[in-house]
Enzyme design. Sequence first.
Site, PDB file in Angstrom:
ATOM      1  N   HIS A 116      -2.591   7.028   4.232  1.00  0.00           N
ATOM      2  CA  HIS A 116      -1.769   5.911   4.817  1.00  0.00           C
ATOM      3  C   HIS A 116       0.097   7.224   4.383  1.00  0.00           C
ATOM      4  CE1 HIS A 116       0.164   1.686   4.847  1.00  0.00           C
ATOM      5  NE2 HIS A 116       0.548   2.382   6.146  1.00  0.00           N
ATOM      6  N   CYS A 133       0.839  -1.534  -0.192  1.00  0.00           N
ATOM      7  CA  CYS A 133      -0.378   0.305  -0.065  1.00  0.00           C
ATOM      8  C   CYS A 133       0.945   1.188   0.030  1.00  0.00           C
ATOM      9  CB  CYS A 133      -0.933   0.442   1.230  1.00  0.00           C
ATOM     10  SG  CYS A 133      -1.533  -1.275   1.443  1.00  0.00           S
TER      11      CYS A 133
HETATM   12 CA    CA Z   1      -3.450  -2.266  -0.605  1.00  0.00          CA
END
Ligand code: CA
Length: 471
Positions: A139, A81
Site C-alpha cells: 500500500h 492505512c
Molecule cells: Ca488500516
Amino acid sequence: MRLINLRPFPLFSLLLSVTLAFNCLAQQTGKKPNIIIILADDLGYSDVGFNGSKDIPTPNIDRIAQNGTKFTNGYVSFAVCGPSRAGLITGRYQGRFGFSRNPLFAPNDPNQGLPLSEETMASALERGGYKSMALGKWHLGAHKTQRPLERGFTEFYGFLTGGHHYLPEKLTLNDISEVNSQYAAYSTKLLKNNSRVELNEYLTDALSREAAEFIERSKDDPFFIYLAYNAPHTPLEATEKYLSRFDHIKDKKRKTYAAMVSAMDDGVGQVLDKLEELDINDNTLVFFLSDNGGPEPHNGSDNGPLRGEKGWLWEGGIRVPFAVQWPGTIPAGQTYEHPVISLDIFATAAALADIKPKNELDGKNLVPYLTGNKRKAPHKELYWRNHNRKAYALRKGDYKLVNVDGKQELLFNVSADIGETNPLTDPKKSKPFYKKVNQWIQTLMDPVFLGLSQGKEYNEQHPDRFDLEKY
Ligand code: CA
C-alpha cells in the site's frame, strides 16, 4: 538462553558457561539486533488481551507485552492505512512529503505512492548490513519503481493493494493486467518477489509461515522483517479452524473479526516460537502495533474507552495497541505511559544498527527510555494533520488539542479523560497549543496525489489507468 532452566550439573554448568561466554562474545563483536515489526490492520484498541479484551484471547500478542513493554499512549501518525504506513516506514511525519491520502491502486502511475526522495527503514538498514523481508500488505505504491524490492527490501511476499482476499479460491486474477477496478486488485494472486505464486492456505497463515521461514534462513545475519498482516481489515473472511474458537460470539461480523484476529495471534506465536527455537530471542526486537484504530461498524472491532474510530483524529483513530519486547534489555512486564509514536521505530532501529538515515527523522530511539536511562518523556509534542478533513491535533503531556473536521477546536486532558468527553473551556490554555500545531502545519506539503476519496476525479484524469499497454 534456554539452558538457564537446566538443573546444576557439572556438564550442564560447563555448557552454560560456554554459552554465556559465546553470547558475551557476540555482544562484544557487535552483532546487530534483529528488528521485527508486526503490523495489524484496523485492529481495535481494546481487541488484544493486554488492553483488556474479554471475548478475543490473544495469548501470543500478549507475550510481547509480558516479555517487554506495553504502551498505553502508543500512537500512529495518521488514522488510515497508507499515510500511517508511510510514516512508519520512513520514520517521518508523512505530511512532510505530501503522503496525506490513501493511495489508489494505480500501477501505471509513479507518483501514486511513496516519493523516491524518501528513504525506507529497509534501505537504511541495508546500508547497515541487514537483510530484510516485507510480508503482506504494501500500500505504498504499485508502480514498478515503488514496490518493496525497489524500496530497500531483499525479499517480498504479499500484495501491493490496500486490502486483499484471504481465501485461496478468491484469488482469481493472474496479474494486475487483469485488474479493471480498484477492488478487483483484491483478487490478484500473491507476489513472491517479482513472481506471481499460488496461495494454498489461508492468507494470514501463509504470511506467518513465510515470516518464520525467513527467520530460519536469515538467523546468522542481522535481519529486518516488516510483517504487515492485512488482518483484520475487510473483507471479513475466516476459516472454520478459527471461527470455531468463537461460538460464544453471536454477532456474525464480530465473530469473523475475532477469528481473523485469532489467526494473526497464532502467527505472532509462530514468529516468537521461531526466535526462541533458534536462541536469537535476546538479540531481536519485536514491535507489535496496529496501523490505525478500528473502524468499528465496518469490521466489528472495538476501540473500548476511546472516542471515534479509523479515519478520525479522535483517540479511537490514532491510539493503537502497541507493545515491544527485547528480552534481557527492555524490562519484562513493563507499562510505559508517556506518549510514543510509530515514527519511533525507525529511530530506534537506526540507533541500534548504528546507521545515519538519509533524511531527518521525527521519531526517537525508545530504548534509553524503556531501560530507565532517560526519565523524561521522549516527545515534547506529537502532531497530526488530515488535509482532506482540515483536521489537526496536538498531544502535549496530558493535553490534546483536536479539531476533527475544521469546524470545532477542543482541548482535553486525555490522561484524566481518555474518552475525550469533557472539553476544557479556558481559551487561554488552548492558544499556545494552537500556535504550536499551526507552526508545524506550515512545515508540511499539500498532498502530492489524489487518493481513494478522489477516485472519480482520478479516473477522469487517467482514463487509461489500468491499460498497461499505454505505458
Ligand atoms: Ca488500516
